[in-house]
Design an enzyme around this catalytic site. Sequence first.
Site, PDB file in Angstrom:
ATOM      1  N   ASP A  16       0.844  -1.201   0.000  1.00  0.00           N
ATOM      2  CA  ASP A  16       0.000   0.000   0.000  1.00  0.00           C
ATOM      3  C   ASP A  16       0.882   1.255   0.000  1.00  0.00           C
ATOM      4  OD1 ASP A  16       0.910   0.005   2.591  1.00  0.00           O
ATOM      5  OD2 ASP A  16      -1.058   0.204   3.528  1.00  0.00           O
ATOM      6  N   SER A  17       2.217   1.055  -0.045  1.00  0.00           N
ATOM      7  CA  SER A  17       3.134   2.168  -0.311  1.00  0.00           C
ATOM      8  C   SER A  17       2.832   2.755  -1.686  1.00  0.00           C
ATOM      9  CB  SER A  17       4.592   1.697  -0.242  1.00  0.00           C
ATOM     10  OG  SER A  17       4.761   0.518  -1.010  1.00  0.00           O
ATOM     11  N   ASP A  75      -1.091  -6.371  -0.098  1.00  0.00           N
ATOM     12  CA  ASP A  75      -1.138  -5.637   1.171  1.00  0.00           C
ATOM     13  C   ASP A  75      -2.582  -5.235   1.460  1.00  0.00           C
ATOM     14  OD1 ASP A  75       0.176  -4.623   3.337  1.00  0.00           O
ATOM     15  OD2 ASP A  75       1.166  -2.976   2.261  1.00  0.00           O
ATOM     16  N   GLU A  81      -0.979  -5.352   8.585  1.00  0.00           N
ATOM     17  CA  GLU A  81      -0.185  -4.605   9.577  1.00  0.00           C
ATOM     18  C   GLU A  81      -0.775  -4.781  10.977  1.00  0.00           C
ATOM     19  OE1 GLU A  81       0.358  -0.484   8.622  1.00  0.00           O
ATOM     20  OE2 GLU A  81       1.159  -0.899   6.621  1.00  0.00           O
ATOM     21  N   GLU A 102       9.517  -3.731  10.394  1.00  0.00           N
ATOM     22  CA  GLU A 102       9.879  -2.445   9.783  1.00  0.00           C
ATOM     23  C   GLU A 102      10.435  -1.485  10.831  1.00  0.00           C
ATOM     24  OE1 GLU A 102       7.032  -0.788   7.067  1.00  0.00           O
ATOM     25  OE2 GLU A 102       8.140   1.093   6.873  1.00  0.00           O
TER      26      GLU A 102
END
Length: 289
Positions: A51-52, A90, A122, A189
């Site tokens: 989703d970056s 994602d 996430e 991360e």
Amino acid sequence: MSKQGAFPRVTAPQIIACKAEGRKIVGLTAYDAVFAALEEEAGVDFLLVGDSAGNVIAGHATTIPMTMDSMLFLTRCVSRGTSRVMVVADMPFGSFQVSEEETLRNAIRFLKEGGAQAVKIEGGGYLIQTVKRLVEAGIPVMGHLGLTPQMINVFGGYGVKATTEKEGKQLLLDALALEEAGCFAIVLEKIPASLAEKVSKQLRIPTIGIGSGSECDGQILVNYDLLGIFDKFKPRFVRYYMNGAELVRGAVSSWVNDVREGTFPSESESYEAPNANQESKAAKRSRRT
Ligand code: KIV
């Protein structure tokens, strides 16, 4: 990595097996078919449709605006461009926070409509039961702990995470719980390298680091970062393997000049109707006569 007669793409069990074999796992983001194909040819194990994309493709300041529809579109592009790598989709903000049912429905869409083989989610804690449910339903799940960018409004920044002993212990507990729930790998991360090493040693499943040091079982980067295409800012954990932004600007400005000077296109870059010569000879003859 895949064997003859087996599923043609890299599978979750194969990713797990890499850890036991001591073979580093390599992931990279991709958002379109052309880059996905090039990255597959270059030998990565899995491609994350991150989703970056919110930042590097859509031009948003955060990943928050990404929707199921936009992520499904990108996932389909990456799936169509590849045949060997595992495609991990994602799950965007809002697609897994509401309920287990809705999460399951959305994750299924990534496999059925997007052609992905796994999803990434996430967070830890409250998601453990959801992860268990997805895995039971046949959806491999990649966890993501540490700096989870979808929490930007709570975190208030993109700094290093789990820097205190208490936070480090909590992260380890979350990682163990995600493993227990059935995750096949966990992205770590931007956490201290020593903590990432400790977590990696305690887990049976592989850790995939981004900004978390060299002792993770694998590494992932955003492709536009690795290629130096996204040059608005460069986090310390990014290494440019080419100066993409400079190369693109240089190539496009050469073309702009060529067009303005009339040197593009040349004759060999242009078309004529196959019988154009004959027609023009005939036309000349008829004018002469
Ligand atoms: O969205 C993304 O690209 C990611 C990676 C940075 C792990 O989550």
